[in-house]
Motif scaffolding. Structure first.
Motif, PDB file in Angstrom:
ATOM      1  N   GLU A  47       0.845  -1.188   0.000  1.00 22.29           N
ATOM      2  CA  GLU A  47       0.000   0.000   0.000  1.00 22.29           C
ATOM      3  C   GLU A  47       0.882   1.240   0.000  1.00 22.29           C
ATOM      4  O   GLU A  47       1.995   1.221   0.536  1.00 22.29           O
ATOM      5  CB  GLU A  47      -0.896   0.017   1.233  1.00 22.29           C
ATOM      6  CG  GLU A  47      -1.803  -1.192   1.367  1.00 22.29           C
ATOM      7  CD  GLU A  47      -2.531  -1.191   2.696  1.00 22.29           C
ATOM      8  OE1 GLU A  47      -3.674  -0.719   2.740  1.00 22.29           O
ATOM      9  OE2 GLU A  47      -1.927  -1.641   3.698  1.00 22.29           O
ATOM     10  N   PHE A  48       0.370   2.303  -0.594  1.00 19.22           N
ATOM     11  CA  PHE A  48       1.082   3.583  -0.596  1.00 19.22           C
ATOM     12  C   PHE A  48       0.412   4.462   0.439  1.00 19.22           C
ATOM     13  O   PHE A  48      -0.668   5.021   0.214  1.00 19.22           O
ATOM     14  CB  PHE A  48       1.014   4.205  -1.988  1.00 19.22           C
ATOM     15  CG  PHE A  48       2.022   5.288  -2.228  1.00 19.22           C
ATOM     16  CD1 PHE A  48       3.385   5.000  -2.228  1.00 19.22           C
ATOM     17  CD2 PHE A  48       1.636   6.593  -2.471  1.00 19.22           C
ATOM     18  CE1 PHE A  48       4.333   5.977  -2.454  1.00 19.22           C
ATOM     19  CE2 PHE A  48       2.570   7.590  -2.707  1.00 19.22           C
ATOM     20  CZ  PHE A  48       3.921   7.284  -2.701  1.00 19.22           C
ATOM     21  N   VAL A  49       1.008   4.538   1.637  1.00 21.24           N
ATOM     22  CA  VAL A  49       0.391   5.206   2.775  1.00 21.24           C
ATOM     23  C   VAL A  49       1.271   6.373   3.215  1.00 21.24           C
ATOM     24  O   VAL A  49       2.447   6.177   3.560  1.00 21.24           O
ATOM     25  CB  VAL A  49       0.193   4.221   3.959  1.00 21.24           C
ATOM     26  CG1 VAL A  49      -0.420   4.943   5.151  1.00 21.24           C
ATOM     27  CG2 VAL A  49      -0.686   3.057   3.529  1.00 21.24           C
ATOM     28  N   GLU A  50       0.704   7.566   3.191  1.00 25.65           N
ATOM     29  CA  GLU A  50       1.411   8.774   3.640  1.00 25.65           C
ATOM     30  C   GLU A  50       2.774   8.890   2.980  1.00 25.65           C
ATOM     31  O   GLU A  50       3.783   9.190   3.625  1.00 25.65           O
ATOM     32  CB  GLU A  50       1.540   8.772   5.163  1.00 25.65           C
ATOM     33  CG  GLU A  50       0.198   8.804   5.877  1.00 25.65           C
ATOM     34  CD  GLU A  50       0.350   8.797   7.392  1.00 25.65           C
ATOM     35  OE1 GLU A  50       1.498   8.681   7.878  1.00 25.65           O
ATOM     36  OE2 GLU A  50      -0.684   8.901   8.080  1.00 25.65           O
ATOM     37  N   GLY A  51       2.789   8.622   1.666  1.00 29.42           N
ATOM     38  CA  GLY A  51       4.013   8.822   0.896  1.00 29.42           C
ATOM     39  C   GLY A  51       5.019   7.704   0.976  1.00 29.42           C
ATOM     40  O   GLY A  51       6.129   7.849   0.465  1.00 29.42           O
ATOM     41  N   ARG A  52       4.649   6.560   1.585  1.00 30.24           N
ATOM     42  CA  ARG A  52       5.594   5.440   1.696  1.00 30.24           C
ATOM     43  C   ARG A  52       4.920   4.127   1.335  1.00 30.24           C
ATOM     44  O   ARG A  52       3.749   3.908   1.618  1.00 30.24           O
ATOM     45  CB  ARG A  52       6.166   5.345   3.115  1.00 30.24           C
ATOM     46  CG  ARG A  52       7.123   6.471   3.495  1.00 30.24           C
ATOM     47  CD  ARG A  52       7.789   6.171   4.818  1.00 30.24           C
ATOM     48  NE  ARG A  52       8.818   7.138   5.155  1.00 30.24           N
ATOM     49  CZ  ARG A  52       8.617   8.205   5.900  1.00 30.24           C
ATOM     50  NH1 ARG A  52       7.403   8.465   6.382  1.00 30.24           N
ATOM     51  NH2 ARG A  52       9.619   9.027   6.167  1.00 30.24           N
ATOM     52  N   TRP A  53       5.733   3.237   0.745  1.00 28.13           N
ATOM     53  CA  TRP A  53       5.257   1.887   0.454  1.00 28.13           C
ATOM     54  C   TRP A  53       5.311   1.046   1.720  1.00 28.13           C
ATOM     55  O   TRP A  53       6.298   1.058   2.456  1.00 28.13           O
ATOM     56  CB  TRP A  53       6.119   1.246  -0.624  1.00 28.13           C
ATOM     57  CG  TRP A  53       5.956   1.862  -1.973  1.00 28.13           C
ATOM     58  CD1 TRP A  53       6.858   2.615  -2.660  1.00 28.13           C
ATOM     59  CD2 TRP A  53       4.804   1.797  -2.812  1.00 28.13           C
ATOM     60  NE1 TRP A  53       6.360   3.014  -3.865  1.00 28.13           N
ATOM     61  CE2 TRP A  53       5.085   2.527  -3.983  1.00 28.13           C
ATOM     62  CE3 TRP A  53       3.545   1.189  -2.686  1.00 28.13           C
ATOM     63  CZ2 TRP A  53       4.163   2.660  -5.019  1.00 28.13           C
ATOM     64  CZ3 TRP A  53       2.639   1.319  -3.715  1.00 28.13           C
ATOM     65  CH2 TRP A  53       2.956   2.046  -4.867  1.00 28.13           C
ATOM     66  N   THR A  54       4.247   0.292   1.966  1.00 31.49           N
ATOM     67  CA  THR A  54       4.181  -0.491   3.195  1.00 31.49           C
ATOM     68  C   THR A  54       3.281  -1.713   3.012  1.00 31.49           C
ATOM     69  O   THR A  54       2.489  -1.795   2.075  1.00 31.49           O
ATOM     70  CB  THR A  54       3.645   0.363   4.366  1.00 31.49           C
ATOM     71  OG1 THR A  54       3.764  -0.365   5.591  1.00 31.49           O
ATOM     72  CG2 THR A  54       2.187   0.756   4.143  1.00 31.49           C
ATOM     73  N   TYR A  55       3.438  -2.670   3.916  1.00 39.18           N
ATOM     74  CA  TYR A  55       2.503  -3.766   4.117  1.00 39.18           C
ATOM     75  C   TYR A  55       2.136  -3.744   5.593  1.00 39.18           C
ATOM     76  O   TYR A  55       3.014  -3.594   6.458  1.00 39.18           O
ATOM     77  CB  TYR A  55       3.124  -5.125   3.804  1.00 39.18           C
ATOM     78  CG  TYR A  55       3.618  -5.330   2.408  1.00 39.18           C
ATOM     79  CD1 TYR A  55       2.842  -5.995   1.452  1.00 39.18           C
ATOM     80  CD2 TYR A  55       4.887  -4.896   2.030  1.00 39.18           C
ATOM     81  CE1 TYR A  55       3.308  -6.205   0.164  1.00 39.18           C
ATOM     82  CE2 TYR A  55       5.363  -5.091   0.750  1.00 39.18           C
ATOM     83  CZ  TYR A  55       4.571  -5.748  -0.177  1.00 39.18           C
ATOM     84  OH  TYR A  55       5.036  -5.951  -1.452  1.00 39.18           O
ATOM     85  N   SER A  56       0.883  -3.921   5.927  1.00 35.90           N
ATOM     86  CA  SER A  56       0.497  -3.973   7.331  1.00 35.90           C
ATOM     87  C   SER A  56       0.883  -5.317   7.927  1.00 35.90           C
ATOM     88  O   SER A  56       0.955  -6.327   7.217  1.00 35.90           O
ATOM     89  CB  SER A  56      -1.009  -3.752   7.484  1.00 35.90           C
ATOM     90  OG  SER A  56      -1.730  -4.892   7.023  1.00 35.90           O
ATOM     91  N   LEU A  57       1.108  -5.339   9.235  1.00 34.85           N
ATOM     92  CA  LEU A  57       1.408  -6.609   9.886  1.00 34.85           C
ATOM     93  C   LEU A  57       0.200  -7.532   9.887  1.00 34.85           C
ATOM     94  O   LEU A  57       0.349  -8.768   9.925  1.00 34.85           O
ATOM     95  CB  LEU A  57       1.909  -6.366  11.312  1.00 34.85           C
ATOM     96  CG  LEU A  57       3.239  -5.610  11.431  1.00 34.85           C
ATOM     97  CD1 LEU A  57       3.752  -5.665  12.866  1.00 34.85           C
ATOM     98  CD2 LEU A  57       4.288  -6.166  10.474  1.00 34.85           C
ATOM     99  N   ASP A  58      -1.000  -6.958   9.844  1.00 36.88           N
ATOM    100  CA  ASP A  58      -2.194  -7.800   9.686  1.00 36.88           C
ATOM    101  C   ASP A  58      -2.150  -8.536   8.351  1.00 36.88           C
ATOM    102  O   ASP A  58      -2.512  -9.718   8.261  1.00 36.88           O
ATOM    103  CB  ASP A  58      -3.459  -6.938   9.765  1.00 36.88           C
ATOM    104  CG  ASP A  58      -3.783  -6.492  11.178  1.00 36.88           C
ATOM    105  OD1 ASP A  58      -3.239  -7.105  12.127  1.00 36.88           O
ATOM    106  OD2 ASP A  58      -4.558  -5.545  11.338  1.00 36.88           O
ATOM    107  N   ALA A  59      -1.691  -7.827   7.297  1.00 37.08           N
ATOM    108  CA  ALA A  59      -1.586  -8.465   5.986  1.00 37.08           C
ATOM    109  C   ALA A  59      -0.519  -9.546   5.991  1.00 37.08           C
ATOM    110  O   ALA A  59      -0.655 -10.574   5.315  1.00 37.08           O
ATOM    111  CB  ALA A  59      -1.281  -7.426   4.915  1.00 37.08           C
TER     112      ALA A  59
END
Length: 604
Positions: A47-59
């Motif tokens: 996901e692109f969240v607040e200007g950064r690429w990330t994966y949630s720990l839930d994912a």
């Protein structure tokens, strides 16, 4: 054979490997002969969240459970039993990035993946201070950038790790990293070690560089070493599956605790293992959403180079790594276009549909067909769906350029796209040539090489070294980490000997030598490529401020006309293309509807 494998599953004599790639989480099960006998996977997207690429720990949790459940279902379908234990297991994941936790183990900021390039000031100052190239994506660069930006979470940080390290800790309770994965967090001490046969010795963080980095961090991070996990080498005891870890991975309760785990590794390390490229003067090239080359060094480099990461094999030997953010996704985009054309044509004329493998085979054959120019006939392709640090491009744009007198043919178009996928890698590899680094051969892997011929031939020309394809090179990172787990019982040998003798001893190898005409053509192409790099800045500046990506470097884009992205061919999960799963890429013909392409997904 099936009955024997069934009994191996019942007895817990199989080995489990899990890898978290950029678009797919993969699990594979290998038998006592280290052959993949079952596989499972789960698709996910960053996901692109607040200007950064990330994966949630839930994912992460949901995806791991889904991939493992798919593996279990595959085992049950093939052998009629449910696995409850394993001889050994291992976890691998995409390298680099930043996971920061407080003293209670709570994540302080969203996971910052390897794609994020916001760490320029920190990476530059660290590189200068340490006399060692620190790439933008390394964990220490992310930590120091957070310090420079006065991010409030820094004061509460009690530990940092990688994605593989996080998953391993959830499974075993141990805060450790395999040395290969650790070498993308902070530099590793590469001094010679006093070790005997089968004993690579121990590796640790570079103490002198830790002191220098500590001076930069100052009071914002009082004790850098205390934030870093313990470093282990291949074959070390990295703990065992706990009750909590078993329940976390398999909520059904079928999985029992006690399974020994190998040190968690990064995808670069598992790629080296899966291609038998862990000995000095060997190397491998991985082609997927990104593209990177690894060359195991005989001796340290003469100087630091911003184009080269110095990381390690899972045994701790120094490796020069050329990592490019942009790989073969643009080739996949063109395959999507031509695949849709074939699909529409088949629907209109009533002819048989062709599968995605046939689309790639047809296109790539044109790249080396008679009449195709060695330099792509004046065409020029940029595969920059994201920024590219190797060429100092901050904001990339995929481009196809040609002069009015260029020979715009299908063969030249495809050859230009393949050259474009390899061009940035070749620029980085030129630095190694300048360091007089010797490479006997490179082994290629990734879904692009499932199409024989052109990709291997053109890569050999681009790198100016022989390029090999192992019979098992398509097995991939989940298989690579399963091999490292199996190595826990073979530590009387060095890892390189275990792979050469036990794993790859009977494999056939196809080697493509660099052809002089192809080499000359690629060098002409590369000269044009270098000269045209300023076009990237112009393209980025003139295509408007609203340019937030909708997928990781465009890799996870889908096409409503063709199902999921045929880019999946580019770095398809090799564990799903062994004799354990013969039905790969079936053409999907539906009654009363236009024929559709069966596609796969791009992973890193």
């Amino acid at each position: 054979m099936s009955d024997d494998r069934r009994q191996q599953v019942v007895d817990g004599r199989t080995t489990l490997g899990i890898e978290l790639g950029s678009t797919r989480i993969k699990a594979c099960l290998v038998d006592e002969d280290l052959v993949t006998i079952a596989a499972g996977s789960h698709e996910w997207e960053n996901e692109f969240v607040e200007g950064r690429w990330t994966y949630s720990l839930d994912a992460v949790e949901t995806g791991l459970r889904a991939a493992y459940a798919a593996l279990v279902a595959d085992v049950e379908a093939r052998y009629g039993v449910t696995p409850t234990s394993y001889r050994a297991a291992g976890v691998s994941a995409m390298m680099h990035g930043y996971l920061a936790f407080d003293a209670d183990g709570e994540l302080l900021v969203p996971f910052r993946t390897w794609r994020n390039t916001s760490t320029g000031p920190a990476a530059a100052r660290l590189s200068e201070t340490l006399g060692f190239n620190i790439p933008l994506r390394w964990s220490i660069a992310h930590l120091y950038q957070a310090v420079l930006d006065d991010e409030p979470h820094v004061a509460r940080t009690a530990g940092i790790t990688t994605l593989a390290g996080y998953v391993h800790r959830r499974l075993t309770g141990r805060d450790v990293l395999g040395v290969g994965d650790a070498s993308g967090v902070f530099p590793i001490d590469s001094s010679p070690v006093d070790s005997g046969p089968g004993d690579p010795g121990s590796r640790d963080w570079d103490g002198e560089k830790l002191d220098r980095a500590q001076a930069l961090l100052g009071g914002a991070v009082p004790d850098l070493r205390a934030l870093l996990p313990e470093v282990l080498v291949a074959g070390d005891d990295a703990g065992a599956l706990t009750d909590e870890g078993a329940a976390w991975l398999d909520p059904t309760g079928s999985l029992r605790p006690g399974v020994p785990l190998c040190p968690p590794e990064g995808d670069a390390g598992t790629g080296m293992v899966a291609t038998n490229a862990v000995a000095p003067r060997t190397g491998n090239v991985s082609v997927g959403t990104s593209i990177f080359a690894m060359v195991v060094l005989e001796q340290p480099l003469g100087t630091a180079h911003e184009e080269l990461d110095v990381v390690t094999t899972p045994s701790g030997d120094a490796v020069a790594m050329v990592h490019c953010n942009n790989g073969a996704s643009e080739i996949a985009s063109w395959a999507r276009v031509f695949g849709r054309f074939a699909e529409a044509s088949a629907a209109r004329t009533g002819t048989a549909v062709i599968g995605i493998d046939d689309v790639y085979a047809t296109l790539l054959a044109e790249a080396v067909a008679d009449g195709t120019d060695a330099d792509a006939g004046g065409l020029l392709s940029f595969n920059y769906l994201a920024g590219e640090p190797v060429t100092h491009v901050e904001d990339g744009r995929p481009l196809l350029l040609r002069t009015p007198d260029a020979r715009f043919t299908l063969g030249n178009l495809v050859r230009s796209e393949v050259h474009g996928a390899f061009a940035t890698l070749a620029i980085g590899m030129d630095v190694l040539h300048g360091e007089q680094v010797r490479v006997d051969r490179m082994t290629a892997h990734g879904g692009l090489f499932r199409t024989p011929g052109a990709p291997q031939q053109l890569l050999a020309a681009a790198l100016r070294v022989p390029v090999a394809l192992e019979e098992t090179a398509g097995e991939g990172g989940a298989w690579g980490i399963a091999l490292l787990a199996a190595y826990l019982e073979h530590t009387d040998q060095h890892l390189a000997d275990f792979l050469a003798d036990t794993v790859f001893g009977g494999d056939s190898v196809q080697v493509a030598e660099p052809e002089p005409l192809d080499v000359a053509g690629f060098q002409t192409y590369l000269d044009r490529y270098r000269a045209a790099l300023p076009v990237q800045a112009v393209a980025a500046a003139t295509t408007g401020p609203d340019r937030a990506p909708s997928g990781a470097a465009g890799a996870e884009q889908t096409d409503s006309a063709a199902g999921t992205d045929p880019a999946e061919h580019i770095d398809a999960d090799p564990a799903e293309h062994t004799d354990a799963d013969p039905a790969t890429h079936p053409a999907e013909q539906t009654d009363g509807a236009a024929p559709r392409l069966q596609t796969e997904e791009v992973t890193r």
